[in-house]
Design a protein around this motif. Sequence first.
Motif, mmCIF file in Angstrom:
data_model
loop_
_atom_site.group_PDB
_atom_site.id
_atom_site.type_symbol
_atom_site.label_atom_id
_atom_site.label_comp_id
_atom_site.label_asym_id
_atom_site.label_seq_id
_atom_site.Cartn_x
_atom_site.Cartn_y
_atom_site.Cartn_z
ATOM 1 N N ILE A 114 0.817 -1.211 0.000
ATOM 2 C CA ILE A 114 0.000 0.000 0.000
ATOM 3 C C ILE A 114 0.856 1.268 0.000
ATOM 4 C CG2 ILE A 114 -0.342 0.175 2.518
ATOM 5 C CD1 ILE A 114 -3.111 0.549 -0.004
ATOM 6 N N GLN A 115 1.969 1.245 0.731
ATOM 7 C CA GLN A 115 2.803 2.455 0.783
ATOM 8 C C GLN A 115 3.431 2.749 -0.583
ATOM 9 O OE1 GLN A 115 4.780 3.503 4.195
ATOM 10 N NE2 GLN A 115 3.777 2.047 5.538
ATOM 11 N N ILE B 245 0.727 4.151 -2.931
ATOM 12 C CA ILE B 245 0.426 5.547 -2.633
ATOM 13 C C ILE B 245 1.539 6.477 -3.099
ATOM 14 C CG2 ILE B 245 0.221 7.106 -0.673
ATOM 15 C CD1 ILE B 245 -1.446 4.595 0.480
ATOM 16 N N SER B 246 2.760 5.953 -3.101
ATOM 17 C CA SER B 246 3.876 6.810 -3.508
ATOM 18 C C SER B 246 3.745 7.240 -4.976
ATOM 19 C CB SER B 246 5.210 6.110 -3.265
ATOM 20 O OG SER B 246 5.354 5.057 -4.195
ATOM 21 N N TYR B 247 2.872 6.559 -5.735
ATOM 22 C CA TYR B 247 2.638 6.998 -7.114
ATOM 23 C C TYR B 247 1.511 8.037 -7.194
ATOM 24 C CZ TYR B 247 5.744 3.442 -8.894
ATOM 25 O OH TYR B 247 6.855 2.697 -9.170
ATOM 26 N N GLY B 248 0.939 8.348 -6.040
ATOM 27 C CA GLY B 248 -0.075 9.407 -6.031
ATOM 28 C C GLY B 248 -1.416 9.000 -6.597
ATOM 29 N N ILE B 249 -1.706 7.712 -6.618
ATOM 30 C CA ILE B 249 -3.018 7.325 -7.129
ATOM 31 C C ILE B 249 -3.963 7.009 -5.967
ATOM 32 C CG2 ILE B 249 -1.980 6.347 -9.194
ATOM 33 C CD1 ILE B 249 -3.156 3.615 -8.060
ATOM 34 N N MET B 250 -5.241 7.131 -6.208
ATOM 35 C CA MET B 250 -6.226 6.807 -5.183
ATOM 36 C C MET B 250 -7.018 5.576 -5.551
ATOM 37 S SD MET B 250 -7.697 10.323 -3.707
ATOM 38 C CE MET B 250 -7.894 11.162 -5.235
ATOM 39 N N THR C 144 -7.614 2.090 -7.430
ATOM 40 C CA THR C 144 -6.918 0.973 -8.053
ATOM 41 C C THR C 144 -7.856 0.287 -9.045
ATOM 42 O OG1 THR C 144 -7.603 -0.426 -6.214
ATOM 43 C CG2 THR C 144 -5.422 0.560 -6.073
#
Lengths: 84, 338
Positions: free
Chosen positions: A39-40, A43-48, A50
């Motif tokens: 999950i981290q 999130i580091s790709y800035g998407i909400m 999936t």
Amino acid sequence: MNIKILGSSCANCKTMYARVEEALRDLAIGATLEKVEDIQRIISYGIMATPGLVIDEKVISQGRVQTVSKLKEILLESNNAHSG
Amino acid sequence: MTQRKLIYLPLVLLPIWVAFYWFLQPGVDSLVDRVLVLPAGSTWTEALRFFLFETPKVLLLLILVVFGVGVVRTYFAPERTRMILGHRSLLAGNTLASMLGIVTPFCSCSAVPFFIGFVEAGVPLGVTFSFLIAAPMINEVAVVLLFGLFGWKTALIYVVTGLTIAIVSGYIIGRLRLERYVQPWVYEVNYATGTVEAPLSWSERIQSGMSAVVEIVGKVWPYLLAGIAVGAGIHGWVPQDFMAGIMGKSSWWSVPLAVAMGIPLYSNAAGIIPIVQVLLEKGASLGTVLAFMMAVIGLSLPETIILRKVLRLPLIFTFVGVVAVGIMIVGYVFNWLF
């Protein structure tokens, strides 16, 4: 070319992964395909939403299961940019 | 077919849809009465008539609405929803978030990235929760099925009460100031921003609506058939007031029981419909059934477990508690009204 499917084990993410696999096989493009379930990292790709589709570290789409034909289009384009 | 022509496809298909819908009742009637020549009025004939009419009717409605929502959703990318909700005040923010929860594409498996994305963009905690409550609970499949099988009043009641629960629960969570119960790493995570997708063309939006139909209707139809078959077949066999003792309005504990049973159960909206059909048919009261349905779709154990990654236990319990109480109030109010 490096392709990542972001998403932790939901049905849509599995479908997306299978479709990218199929598109790659049909196009006979050499690429590394990777599942990102942490999950981290997702999130580091800035998407909400999936599944997220990331090609060469660039977010192409999120929250949408693309059709195989659309994926082929995307992959061809990225592949040309990659080699050219 | 070229991409450009796709724009005209709905224009061609819509009249066909209307014609189908219009001639469905006379068509089924003449099939049952003239072609098959079944004895009118017998239980079996009427059950068959019900099944033959309801199945295509609900399927047609489902296709139309899922397509429409699929197109509308292309306008509400998560990024955009998040931008709209950033730094909103309570109440106005809660209301907006609950409504956006309906139209923003969401699956409960992306609850965590949504949560973090919202918090990082400065969306208040209570507003974020309003979104997370409304998004799974009020979805187009639930609304269409309720409309098709139980009428527009039931569907409207479901949407309005669902929105109210999402708004009020989010507001309460916001007022309680529980930010300290968010896992600290959420605030420290390095969240990239600015992944705005290129605007879509019309044919891409229509494509999106069509794949929503293929995906959702493809997944939902077996439940739909089961629900309608149950509705058609159940009349004769189980006594009419079988459930009345357990889930009727006379027993005050039926509502909390329905919610308690609903939380661990996890199902999509379509899967719950056959059960709802049986319960209502057999004398369970509307409020109790509504509460059960909302608890199953809106509060799910898997989603709660996923949220554990970003929320500490006191906040999880508050979230489940506040929503459960909201659902129970809805259940009681409806048992009292009807």
